[in-house]
Design an enzyme around this catalytic site. Structure first.
Site, PDB file in Angstrom:
ATOM      1  N   THR A 324       0.845  -1.199   0.000  1.00 52.59           N
ATOM      2  CA  THR A 324       0.000   0.000   0.000  1.00 52.59           C
ATOM      3  C   THR A 324       0.880   1.249   0.000  1.00 52.59           C
ATOM      4  O   THR A 324       0.619   2.215  -0.730  1.00 52.59           O
ATOM      5  CB  THR A 324      -0.917   0.008   1.231  1.00 52.59           C
ATOM      6  OG1 THR A 324      -1.700  -1.194   1.243  1.00 52.59           O
ATOM      7  CG2 THR A 324      -1.846   1.209   1.222  1.00 52.59           C
ATOM      8  N   GLN A 354      -6.029  -2.178  -2.401  1.00 50.98           N
ATOM      9  CA  GLN A 354      -5.432  -0.904  -2.017  1.00 50.98           C
ATOM     10  C   GLN A 354      -4.594  -0.331  -3.164  1.00 50.98           C
ATOM     11  O   GLN A 354      -3.726  -1.029  -3.714  1.00 50.98           O
ATOM     12  CB  GLN A 354      -4.557  -1.070  -0.780  1.00 50.98           C
ATOM     13  CG  GLN A 354      -5.304  -1.566   0.450  1.00 50.98           C
ATOM     14  CD  GLN A 354      -5.234  -3.071   0.623  1.00 50.98           C
ATOM     15  OE1 GLN A 354      -5.292  -3.821  -0.347  1.00 50.98           O
ATOM     16  NE2 GLN A 354      -5.121  -3.516   1.870  1.00 50.98           N
ATOM     17  N   GLN A 376     -10.072   2.076  -3.622  1.00 55.31           N
ATOM     18  CA  GLN A 376      -9.717   1.789  -2.234  1.00 55.31           C
ATOM     19  C   GLN A 376      -8.406   2.498  -1.874  1.00 55.31           C
ATOM     20  O   GLN A 376      -7.417   2.413  -2.611  1.00 55.31           O
ATOM     21  CB  GLN A 376      -9.565   0.277  -2.006  1.00 55.31           C
ATOM     22  CG  GLN A 376      -9.274  -0.083  -0.552  1.00 55.31           C
ATOM     23  CD  GLN A 376      -9.344  -1.584  -0.297  1.00 55.31           C
ATOM     24  OE1 GLN A 376      -9.831  -2.352  -1.129  1.00 55.31           O
ATOM     25  NE2 GLN A 376      -8.879  -2.013   0.870  1.00 55.31           N
ATOM     26  N   ASP A 377      -8.422   3.213  -0.738  1.00 54.91           N
ATOM     27  CA  ASP A 377      -7.210   3.864  -0.200  1.00 54.91           C
ATOM     28  C   ASP A 377      -6.683   4.982  -1.104  1.00 54.91           C
ATOM     29  O   ASP A 377      -5.476   5.114  -1.320  1.00 54.91           O
ATOM     30  CB  ASP A 377      -6.088   2.840   0.038  1.00 54.91           C
ATOM     31  CG  ASP A 377      -6.376   1.927   1.219  1.00 54.91           C
ATOM     32  OD1 ASP A 377      -7.474   2.023   1.781  1.00 54.91           O
ATOM     33  OD2 ASP A 377      -5.506   1.110   1.556  1.00 54.91           O
ATOM     34  N   ASP A 398     -12.374   2.905   2.617  1.00 55.84           N
ATOM     35  CA  ASP A 398     -11.317   3.541   3.428  1.00 55.84           C
ATOM     36  C   ASP A 398     -10.519   4.569   2.615  1.00 55.84           C
ATOM     37  O   ASP A 398      -9.291   4.636   2.737  1.00 55.84           O
ATOM     38  CB  ASP A 398     -10.340   2.490   3.983  1.00 55.84           C
ATOM     39  CG  ASP A 398     -11.034   1.394   4.764  1.00 55.84           C
ATOM     40  OD1 ASP A 398     -12.121   1.639   5.310  1.00 55.84           O
ATOM     41  OD2 ASP A 398     -10.477   0.268   4.821  1.00 55.84           O
ATOM     42  N   ARG A 462     -14.467   3.818   9.876  1.00 54.25           N
ATOM     43  CA  ARG A 462     -14.363   2.627  10.710  1.00 54.25           C
ATOM     44  C   ARG A 462     -12.974   2.597  11.353  1.00 54.25           C
ATOM     45  O   ARG A 462     -12.011   3.164  10.814  1.00 54.25           O
ATOM     46  CB  ARG A 462     -14.633   1.356   9.911  1.00 54.25           C
ATOM     47  CG  ARG A 462     -13.685   1.110   8.739  1.00 54.25           C
ATOM     48  CD  ARG A 462     -13.997  -0.223   8.079  1.00 54.25           C
ATOM     49  NE  ARG A 462     -13.108  -0.494   6.947  1.00 54.25           N
ATOM     50  CZ  ARG A 462     -12.894  -1.714   6.455  1.00 54.25           C
ATOM     51  NH1 ARG A 462     -13.499  -2.769   6.990  1.00 54.25           N
ATOM     52  NH2 ARG A 462     -12.081  -1.887   5.424  1.00 54.25           N
ATOM     53  N   TRP A 464      -9.633   1.545  12.011  1.00 58.15           N
ATOM     54  CA  TRP A 464      -8.526   0.749  11.491  1.00 58.15           C
ATOM     55  C   TRP A 464      -7.592   0.322  12.633  1.00 58.15           C
ATOM     56  O   TRP A 464      -7.095  -0.797  12.654  1.00 58.15           O
ATOM     57  CB  TRP A 464      -7.775   1.577  10.448  1.00 58.15           C
ATOM     58  CG  TRP A 464      -6.639   0.913   9.764  1.00 58.15           C
ATOM     59  CD1 TRP A 464      -6.471  -0.423   9.527  1.00 58.15           C
ATOM     60  CD2 TRP A 464      -5.500   1.560   9.186  1.00 58.15           C
ATOM     61  NE1 TRP A 464      -5.301  -0.657   8.842  1.00 58.15           N
ATOM     62  CE2 TRP A 464      -4.690   0.545   8.622  1.00 58.15           C
ATOM     63  CE3 TRP A 464      -5.091   2.882   9.089  1.00 58.15           C
ATOM     64  CZ2 TRP A 464      -3.490   0.829   7.975  1.00 58.15           C
ATOM     65  CZ3 TRP A 464      -3.899   3.169   8.437  1.00 58.15           C
ATOM     66  CH2 TRP A 464      -3.106   2.164   7.892  1.00 58.15           C
TER      67      TRP A 464
END
Length: 556
Positions: A324, A354, A376-377, A398, A462, A464
């Site tokens: 990531t 990610q 994502q990310d 996220d 949320r 992590w």
């Protein structure tokens, strides 16, 4: 007899009150010498703390200095362990090599950070001014984040079964040691309240009428103006963003360079804030390159022609074997970085997992009128202190995540369609230690669905990590936000240790009557909300004025 009994009881009660109010029952002074068994109780890992400190009584300041020196020693040892692993790279897979290279970079960064901290703690045994304390607390917070990032990279590339256990053991023990160092620094050197002077607004230049106030020499201005063949951005003024020098990047070859990395290479090393910015003006075009801005390229300013005009794009992802951390299209760790008017994309798509558009670990970094587009990310606010103003952020799972101290202000947040069966938690904040000065503050922003979101369940965030901290203030939330507001990560993980808060948000998704009832969730008042404003959370009045970027220091 009765009167004597009552007198005795009253006298005993007074003695009890006296004992309860004595220093031994009050908060222990950081200058009081205590044995390790006692002083270590104020840290998250008392047994690790006791094993590190020398025998005999010491106060918080002496214990803190000793602990930070040990942290530096261990960071050097860990760096050597990682280098030893990389020395046998011929036996390792490419994903494992990438993960270890991340660890090497992060470990080297930790050595630099701790070396800087030691100078500050050695010079005083008293509470520091707010800004100076915040500088060191930011570094110590980032050190923990860096080790966590190293571990995650090894985990996501399935490398934990390949590298020596000494590396993994060191990651665990060193994280506890660094946490002890952060606790001592917080208890001894960090003021309980911010200095009033750090919170006072100062006059500063701002972007007016869509034009950028730049202060530069006549020669630099001629170069800049000759490159502006589409629209005039320059606002002549006696006060403005100080520009030391300029280069132009243009796809058609009319500038100094045709790619951005070549322009970064000629930027001066280790500039001071007082020197002004080295401006890289990137004209309209799509730049297919992975841009990396190293820590020695301080006070670099990348100016584009606007969102959707100047575009930097890539497609690295965890699905294709990258960590990531190193999947980012643009990665920056240079202090004082400023970006204006650019789009940063990661086009890997929702099926690749990610895939980061921007990763910033740059202290005092600022992004104005930029767009971050991914799935994502998307936006990795990795560490240190950061500010985003009037930016557009697109993503799925996220898509605003990391462990920086960051404020997003007047930004547009657009959840988009994820893989089938996935929900869209907007944030995943990664605070792992109660003493880290980190968190995500989303202030006066707008949350609306991207065109293709459909009926995807969308949440504010949320947890992590265990002490995840995210605050939404005075933000418009459209109907896409699920009434529960927040989503669990796994079971009851972190639900009592996180800090999630909302303050005076508006729109159909802002109703808090059906929100989660976790111990860590709060609907807060103005007194608490002000702690997450630019002035208080980032001490922004001390460093944002020189960027010229408009900002609101307090609540609106």
């Amino acid at each position: 007899m009765a009167s004597k009994l009552f007198s005795f009881i009253g006298f005993s009660f007074l003695i009890l009150l006296s004992l309860l109010s004595s220093p031994s029952h009050a908060e222990i002074s950081p200058t009081t010498p205590l044995p390790p068994e006692t002083i270590c109780k104020s840290t998250p890992y008392p047994s690790s703390c006791i094993s590190v400190l020398p025998k005999g009584n010491a106060n918080v300041y002496d214990s803190g200095r000793f602990s930070i020196r040990q942290s530096l020693s261990q960071s050097n040892k860990f760096l050597k362990l990682v280098e030893k692993q990389l020395a046998r790279s011929s036996t390792l897979s490419q994903p494992t090599i990438r993960a270890l290279e991340d660890c090497k970079f992060l470990a080297s960064q930790n050595v630099d950070f701790l070396s800087g901290c030691i100078g500050t703690v050695n010079k005083t045994s008293t509470v520091l001014p707010s800004l100076e304390a915040d500088n060191v607390q930011t570094l110590l917070s980032s050190i923990l984040t860096n080790l966590q990032t190293c571990l995650e990279g090894l985990q996501t590339t399935s490398s934990t079964g390949i590298v020596d256990n000494t590396v993994l053991d060191s990651l665990s023990s060193d994280s506890k040691l660094h946490s002890v160092s952060l606790a001592f620094f917080t208890n001894g050197w960090v003021p309980k309240q911010r200095d009033a002077t750090t919170l006072q607004p100062k006059s500063h230049p701002t972007f007016r009428s869509g034009r950028l106030p730049l202060k530069m020499s006549d020669k630099t201005r001629r170069i800049y103006e000759s490159a502006l063949n589409r629209r005039k951005l320059l606002q002549g003024a006696d006060e403005g963003v100080v520009i030391k020098d300029i280069v132009v990047v243009s796809k058609d070859g009319s500038g100094n360079f045709t790619n951005i990395n070549d322009a970064i290479a000629v930027a001066p090393n280790n500039s001071a804030a007082s020197d002004g910015y080295f401006l890289i003006y990137v004209t309209t075009g799509v730049y297919e390159e992975y841009v990396s801005i190293a820590s020695n390229k301080k006070y670099l300013f990348i100016l584009g022609d606007g969102i959707g005009q100047t575009i930097i794009t890539g497609n690295r992802s965890v699905g294709d074997g990258w960590t990531t951390f190193n999947s980012a299209t643009l990665a920056v760790v240079a202090q004082g970085f400023l970006a204006v008017g650019i789009t940063i994309r990661n086009t890997a798509g929702p099926s690749k997992g990610q895939a980061v558009a921007l990763r910033s670990g740059a202290d005092l970094s600022t992004f104005y009128s930029c767009s971050f587009e991914g799935y994502q990310d998307t936006l990795y606010t990795h560490s240190q202190r950061q500010f985003f103003r009037e930016c557009d952020i697109y993503g799925t799972v996220d898509f605003i995540f990391g462990n920086a101290a960051v404020v997003l202000q007047n930004c547009n947040i657009y959840p988009r369609l994820p893989l089938q069966g996935q929900s869209d938690p907007i944030t995943a904040q990664g605070r792992t230690d109660l003493n880290q000065n980190t968190g995500t503050s989303i202030h006066n922003c707008t949350i609306k669905a991207a065109e293709n979101l459909g009926s995807t369940k969308t949440y504010l965030g949320r947890p992590w990590k265990e002490y995840s901290r995210t605050v939404y203030m005075q933000t418009f939330m459209d109907s896409l936000i699920n009434p529960a507001g927040w989503s669990a990560w796994s079971g009851d993980f972190a639900l009592s240790t996180l800090y999630y808060a909302e303050y005076k948000n508006t729109g159909p998704g802002s109703n808090t009557s059906m929100r989660v009832t976790w111990p860590g969730y709060h609907v807060i008042n103005a007194t608490n909300a002000v702690n997450f404003t630019v002035a208080s959370f980032l001490l922004g009045h001390n460093w944002l004025p020189q960027t010229g970027v408009p900002y609101t220091g307090g609540l609106i």
